[in-house]
Design an enzyme around this catalytic site. Structure first.
Site, PDB file in Angstrom:
ATOM      1  N   HIS A  73       7.030   5.612   1.707  1.00 21.72           N
ATOM      2  CA  HIS A  73       7.807   4.494   1.165  1.00 21.72           C
ATOM      3  C   HIS A  73       8.683   4.969  -0.001  1.00 21.72           C
ATOM      4  O   HIS A  73       9.838   4.586  -0.123  1.00 21.72           O
ATOM      5  CB  HIS A  73       6.876   3.397   0.642  1.00 21.72           C
ATOM      6  CG  HIS A  73       5.980   2.787   1.668  1.00 21.72           C
ATOM      7  ND1 HIS A  73       4.614   2.947   1.639  1.00 21.72           N
ATOM      8  CD2 HIS A  73       6.246   2.012   2.748  1.00 21.72           C
ATOM      9  CE1 HIS A  73       4.077   2.290   2.649  1.00 21.72           C
ATOM     10  NE2 HIS A  73       5.044   1.720   3.339  1.00 21.72           N
ATOM     11  N   SER A 102       0.746   7.142   6.194  1.00 26.99           N
ATOM     12  CA  SER A 102       0.680   5.771   6.701  1.00 26.99           C
ATOM     13  C   SER A 102      -0.283   4.981   5.834  1.00 26.99           C
ATOM     14  O   SER A 102      -1.307   5.530   5.395  1.00 26.99           O
ATOM     15  CB  SER A 102       0.175   5.770   8.151  1.00 26.99           C
ATOM     16  OG  SER A 102      -0.264   4.475   8.517  1.00 26.99           O
ATOM     17  N   SER A 103       0.028   3.726   5.597  1.00 22.36           N
ATOM     18  CA  SER A 103      -0.904   2.885   4.835  1.00 22.36           C
ATOM     19  C   SER A 103      -2.250   2.815   5.548  1.00 22.36           C
ATOM     20  O   SER A 103      -3.290   2.661   4.916  1.00 22.36           O
ATOM     21  CB  SER A 103      -0.332   1.480   4.658  1.00 22.36           C
ATOM     22  OG  SER A 103       0.944   1.553   4.043  1.00 22.36           O
ATOM     23  N   ALA A 141       0.873  -1.185   0.000  1.00 24.25           N
ATOM     24  CA  ALA A 141       0.000   0.000   0.000  1.00 24.25           C
ATOM     25  C   ALA A 141       0.908   1.232   0.000  1.00 24.25           C
ATOM     26  O   ALA A 141       0.815   2.104   0.867  1.00 24.25           O
ATOM     27  CB  ALA A 141      -0.976   0.005   1.177  1.00 24.25           C
ATOM     28  N   GLN A 156      10.904   0.820  16.154  1.00 21.86           N
ATOM     29  CA  GLN A 156      11.277  -0.240  15.201  1.00 21.86           C
ATOM     30  C   GLN A 156      12.684   0.005  14.671  1.00 21.86           C
ATOM     31  O   GLN A 156      13.526  -0.897  14.647  1.00 21.86           O
ATOM     32  CB  GLN A 156      10.265  -0.253  14.050  1.00 21.86           C
ATOM     33  CG  GLN A 156      10.699  -1.019  12.819  1.00 21.86           C
ATOM     34  CD  GLN A 156       9.604  -1.091  11.772  1.00 21.86           C
ATOM     35  OE1 GLN A 156       8.580  -1.710  11.999  1.00 21.86           O
ATOM     36  NE2 GLN A 156       9.812  -0.468  10.640  1.00 21.86           N
TER      37      GLN A 156
END
Ligand code: AMP
Length: 274
Positions: free
Chosen positions: A34, A182-183, A29, A150
């Site tokens: 990204h 954000s997806s 997505a 993360q």
């Protein structure tokens, strides 16, 4: 661009390439966030590999694994246009066996904030990132600061296991009004999309306070929570050092402000690094 779905096909595709490998792992997505990672990987490496894999082991029971947006064809096109050399889209069977050997997130850093709210999430994330780094043989791997904890845990895993890869942290990409991409933003309706701005606005309110001289964490948190009143539920507002441990006084150059809140269906996160 080659699209590969098996480990064997990935190894064959890699043999056809030469030079440094920039790797961008994603769950698909794809959006501008990204893309910024992919562009940086493209600029800094001879070969760019992107993976799209909705990793089941990092979703907890009751989370949105089944509903997570999947847009294979559109994502492949985006990667192709961005100059990706190899797009790896494996099946779950390719990536996991039963009764696996597992990597565990560290007891403190891995079980605070996101790790406390989503126990087990980071174990699954580290497990898949370890596999993907080894499979791709990445020279450099690109991760967004959007997922601050993360990123820090992956950096720690690379240190702990002496992995021969450079982890490249990338800045958070936002919409013009400040919402971090954000997806999961695709879950928001118009009203929720508007209310979701309270996350980035709470961070802005905090950095404004800090810019005007405030250093006391309690004062800053209180101000952030006022702005976050528009959220359906606030999971945490945290002001921590680079090890994700709570602090009492903000130190410029060593502090991260983080927020997680539910807006309608999705749980959104955002942060600022000072
Ligand atoms: P995901 O597909 O959500 O697993 O994200 C894949 C990578 O993209 C992770 O390294 C994320 O931190 C990064 N990423 C996601 N959203 C953004 C954003 N808004 N800005 C920068 N990087 C992002």
């Amino acid at each position: 661009m080659e699209i590969v779905r098996t480990i064997e096909a990935l190894q064959e595709a890699k043999q056809r390439q030469q030079g440094s490998i920039g790797f961008v792992p994603t769950m698909g997505a794809l959006h501008e966030g990204h893309l910024s990672l992919i562009r940086q990987a493209r600029a800094e490496n001879e070969v760019v590999i992107v993976s799209i894999f909705v990793n089941p082991t990092q979703f907890l029971e009751g989370e949105d694994l089944d509903a997570y947006p999947r847009r294979e064809a559109a994502d492949a096109k985006i990667c192709d246009v961005a100059g990706v050399d190899v797009l790896f889209m494996p099946t779950i069977d390719q990536m996991y066996e039963s009764d696996e050997l597992c990597i565990g997130a560290p007891a403190k850093r891995g079980y605070t904030l996101e790790g406390a709210k989503r126990p087990g999430h980071f174990d699954g994330m580290l497990q898949i990132v370890m596999k993907l780094l080894n499979l791709t043989g990445a020279t450099r791997a690109y991760f967004g600061k959007k997922d601050a904890q993360q990123l820090a845990l992956i950096q720690q895993m690379v240190r702990t296991y002496f992995l021969p890869v450079e982890i490249v942290p990338c800045p958070i990409v936002r919409d013009a009004d400040g919402l971090a991409l954000s997806s999961r933003n695709t879950y928001l309706d118009a009203d929720e999309r508007q209310r979701a701005l309270c996350l980035s606005r709470s961070l802005k309110a905090a950095t404004d306070l800090i810019a005007s001289g405030t250093r006391d964490v309690t004062t800053i948190r209180t101000r952030m929570l006022e702005v976050l009143a528009l959220a359906d539920r606030v999971e945490y507002v945290a002001i921590v050092d680079r090890a994700f441990l709570p602090i009492e006084t903000v130190e410029i150059g060593g502090t991260i402000l983080l927020v997680a809140a539910w807006i309608g269906r999705p749980r959104l996160i955002d942060n600022v690094w000072l």
